[in-house]
Structures are given as structure tokens and as C-alpha cells.
Write a protein that holds these residues in place. Sequence first.
Motif, PDB file in Angstrom:
ATOM      1  N   GLU A   1     -36.848  -7.592  16.954  1.00 61.68           N
ATOM      2  CA  GLU A   1     -38.057  -6.778  16.840  1.00 61.68           C
ATOM      3  C   GLU A   1     -37.758  -5.282  16.798  1.00 61.68           C
TER       4      GLU A   1
ATOM      5  N   GLU B   1     -38.391  -2.739  13.530  1.00 59.47           N
ATOM      6  CA  GLU B   1     -39.225  -1.541  13.624  1.00 59.47           C
ATOM      7  C   GLU B   1     -38.444  -0.300  13.187  1.00 59.47           C
TER       8      GLU B   1
ATOM      9  N   ARG C   1     -39.464 -16.186  12.432  1.00 60.66           N
ATOM     10  CA  ARG C   1     -39.597 -14.981  13.261  1.00 60.66           C
ATOM     11  C   ARG C   1     -39.339 -13.741  12.413  1.00 60.66           C
TER      12      ARG C   1
ATOM     13  N   PHE D   1     -42.277 -13.033  10.115  1.00 55.89           N
ATOM     14  CA  PHE D   1     -43.386 -12.532  10.934  1.00 55.89           C
ATOM     15  C   PHE D   1     -43.179 -11.072  11.320  1.00 55.89           C
ATOM     16  N   LEU D   2     -41.995 -10.752  11.851  1.00 56.42           N
ATOM     17  CA  LEU D   2     -41.733  -9.377  12.291  1.00 56.42           C
ATOM     18  C   LEU D   2     -41.787  -8.393  11.124  1.00 56.42           C
TER      19      LEU D   2
ATOM     20  N   SER E   1     -43.347  -8.755   8.188  1.00 55.57           N
ATOM     21  CA  SER E   1     -44.710  -8.655   7.641  1.00 55.57           C
ATOM     22  C   SER E   1     -45.615  -7.849   8.564  1.00 55.57           C
ATOM     23  N   ARG E   2     -45.482  -8.076   9.859  1.00 56.80           N
ATOM     24  CA  ARG E   2     -46.304  -7.334  10.816  1.00 56.80           C
ATOM     25  C   ARG E   2     -46.016  -5.841  10.746  1.00 56.80           C
ATOM     26  N   GLU E   3     -44.742  -5.501  10.535  1.00 51.58           N
ATOM     27  CA  GLU E   3     -44.370  -4.092  10.504  1.00 51.58           C
ATOM     28  C   GLU E   3     -44.804  -3.414   9.205  1.00 51.58           C
TER      29      GLU E   3
ATOM     30  N   GLN F   1     -47.195  -4.390   7.063  1.00 49.05           N
ATOM     31  CA  GLN F   1     -48.629  -4.433   6.751  1.00 49.05           C
ATOM     32  C   GLN F   1     -49.374  -3.164   7.155  1.00 49.05           C
ATOM     33  N   GLN F   2     -48.830  -2.430   8.127  1.00 53.14           N
ATOM     34  CA  GLN F   2     -49.518  -1.200   8.538  1.00 53.14           C
ATOM     35  C   GLN F   2     -49.546  -0.183   7.387  1.00 53.14           C
TER      36      GLN F   2
ATOM     37  N   LEU G   1     -51.549 -15.111   5.789  1.00 48.55           N
ATOM     38  CA  LEU G   1     -51.467 -13.693   5.434  1.00 48.55           C
ATOM     39  C   LEU G   1     -52.434 -13.359   4.308  1.00 48.55           C
TER      40      LEU G   1
ATOM     41  N   GLU H   1     -55.912 -13.044   5.812  1.00 46.90           N
ATOM     42  CA  GLU H   1     -56.100 -11.902   6.710  1.00 46.90           C
ATOM     43  C   GLU H   1     -55.968 -10.558   6.000  1.00 46.90           C
TER      44      GLU H   1
END
Length: 251
Positions: A65, A69, A114, A117-118, A120-122, A124-125, A166, A169
Motif C-alpha cells: 500500500e 501510494e 490486492r 485494488f490498491l 485502482s483505489r489510488e 481513481q482520485q 468498478l 461505481e
Amino acid sequence: MTTQRVAIVTGAARGIGAEVARRLSSDGHAVAIFDLDEAACQVVADEINAAGGKAIGVGVDVADEVKVEAGVSRVAAELGEPTILVNNAGIIRDNMLFKMTLADWDSVMAVHLRGAFLMSREVQQYQTKAKWGRIVNLSSTSALGNRGQANYSAAKAGMQGFTKTLALELGPFGVTANAIAPGFIATDMTAATADRLGITFDQFKEAMAKEIPVRRVGEPADIAHAVSFYASEGAGFVSGQVLYVAGGPKD
């Protein structure tokens, strides 16, 4: 004229990922090459830069993670805010179920699911802020089941469910999410499988081609072409889909 976007491709130091990075660069995008070994990433980035593109190599463990980032933040600072993400990073730890260790299971899940996920989450902002984005996840025909790949098959099937969620959302923010499920592609990874089977890679490819309707095995460029479409401006009304690039139909 194509709008230049900033793309991140994971697992891009070789094979499918490297070819995808080259293709996205030729499409006019700046590209960040993510992989474990930054020196190997930079080799691909240097090749792209020498050809007139714009690329950087970033050493990142996509299952970490903090490193994800930091890596994505570096891309935003050095290339620009990323709005195209290709989750290609993957490993195999093949074995029959009764021989498969917990480490075999966990390591495959960590990199594929994982990691996706990590990442895509980062990313998407930046995508939701821009009201435009493309996420392309690499699944596999193994998602339909493959002997000796309980871990890999489960991970690749999981990538398809992740992709569809995804799409639901992120769609309201102008972001599409799609998956590509390759069949047999000639890469270092499939060459290693031939070694384990005790045959040459050419023998392995010849045998596999006989089982494929178009009578050839796939090449990384076949996958890169599909990614290029999903990442394009014109694919904005295509989301939540799984495209099997396998030389024939799959169930």
C-alpha cells in the motif's frame, strides 16, 4: 488529434505489460512503467523515450500500500496526473490443489487482486477529478477454470467481478473499467511453463496452436491492441466488459 493522457501500466518491465506500454506511447500517451525492479522498468522507459515518447520507470510492489501510494504520487509529479490504468502485474505459482501451499495461494492473490485494488483505489482520485478515466484489468481464460491453477484461476475470475464493480461505481464520473482475458500468449511466463514440462518453447507453442481455432498462439501485441481500444476516447460507452482475446470463442 489524440489528447495526451498519462497512463500507468503495472508489470510492464517485460512481456505483455511492456508491449502495452509501447502501444499506449505510440497512441500519444505519456506512460509510467511499474514493476518490482526499477532498473528493468527504466530499460522499457528509455526505449520509449528514445523513440520520441515520454516515459518513466518506477519500481513498485503493487501489493504494498505505501509503495503504491508513493509510486502513483511520483507519476503525478513527474509526468502528470494519471487517468489511464492498466492492471497487468501478475505471477503464477501453479500446483495441484493437494500440493498448493498457503504461500502459493496468498502470493498470487496479493499481486493480482490486492495489487489491482490498491492501484485502482489510488488512481481513481485523479480520474474522478478529471471526470475521465480508463481502467483495464488483465484477466485470463484461466478464469473459466484450469487444472493446476486454483489460485490463478480464482484471482483472474476475481478480476472480472472487480472490473464490473468498478464500472458501476466509477461510471458516473466518466471512468470506464473493462477486462481483457488473454488465451495462450507467447511470453517469458509461458516459456517457463514449457521448461517445467520438459519441452522446447517452440514445441509448446506448436502444440497449443493446434488447439486454437485461428491456429496460432497469441503475441503481446494482440493484447496491446485490445488495451489500446479500451483506453481510447472512442471506447467511452464500453464499460464493465470482459474481452476474451484467445483466438476463438470461450464460454
